[in-house]
Design a protein around this motif. Sequence first.
Motif, PDB file in Angstrom:
ATOM      1  N   MET A  12       1.284   9.205   2.066  1.00 48.79           N
ATOM      2  CA  MET A  12       1.147   8.012   2.865  1.00 48.79           C
ATOM      3  C   MET A  12       1.224   6.768   1.987  1.00 48.79           C
ATOM      4  N   ALA A  13       0.620   6.837   0.808  1.00 50.15           N
ATOM      5  CA  ALA A  13       0.652   5.694  -0.103  1.00 50.15           C
ATOM      6  C   ALA A  13       2.083   5.383  -0.524  1.00 50.15           C
ATOM      7  N   GLU A  14       2.890   6.418  -0.744  1.00 53.73           N
ATOM      8  CA  GLU A  14       4.291   6.193  -1.110  1.00 53.73           C
ATOM      9  C   GLU A  14       5.048   5.501   0.016  1.00 53.73           C
TER      10      GLU A  14
ATOM     11  N   MET B 151       6.887   1.904  -0.205  1.00 48.60           N
ATOM     12  CA  MET B 151       8.300   1.710   0.108  1.00 48.60           C
ATOM     13  C   MET B 151       8.474   0.659   1.200  1.00 48.60           C
ATOM     14  N   ALA B 152       7.596   0.675   2.188  1.00 49.38           N
ATOM     15  CA  ALA B 152       7.663  -0.332   3.259  1.00 49.38           C
ATOM     16  C   ALA B 152       7.352  -1.715   2.696  1.00 49.38           C
TER      17      ALA B 152
ATOM     18  N   VAL C 187      12.865   2.417   5.685  1.00 47.07           N
ATOM     19  CA  VAL C 187      11.454   2.831   5.689  1.00 47.07           C
ATOM     20  C   VAL C 187      10.609   1.796   6.414  1.00 47.07           C
ATOM     21  N   ARG C 188      10.883   0.527   6.165  1.00 47.13           N
ATOM     22  CA  ARG C 188      10.114  -0.541   6.817  1.00 47.13           C
ATOM     23  C   ARG C 188      10.240  -0.439   8.337  1.00 47.13           C
TER      24      ARG C 188
END
Length: 106
Positions: A1-3, A7-8, A15-16
């Motif tokens: 989730m942190a990745e 990326m967002a 990804v955003r």
Amino acid sequence: MAEIRTMAADKVPAVREAYKQSVEPVQTIIRSRFSRLKLKEEPIQIADSVTHLEIDTFKPHLPEAFPDLNLEKLQKVHTKKIESYITWKENHCRERQYSGVENSKK
């Protein structure tokens, strides 16, 4: 989730957009619930969140107010150690812990 969040935040367009679409239903529910709340018979005012463009416009001005602030580390764990930020926050903000749980048990 942190990745995914990283990326967002780094503005990877695919990804955003996927992240925004996955979070949108939850945001809609929360906005709906808050819009029904009232305080002393006055509806709660819901403000739209800031856009990334507004953040990008504002961010370069932070070093003027907080010279020792690292713009790459704006999480609370890092900012709570910055004396200029702490002083500004004490003068301009009010922080409290939510205490409604204790009152609802009575």
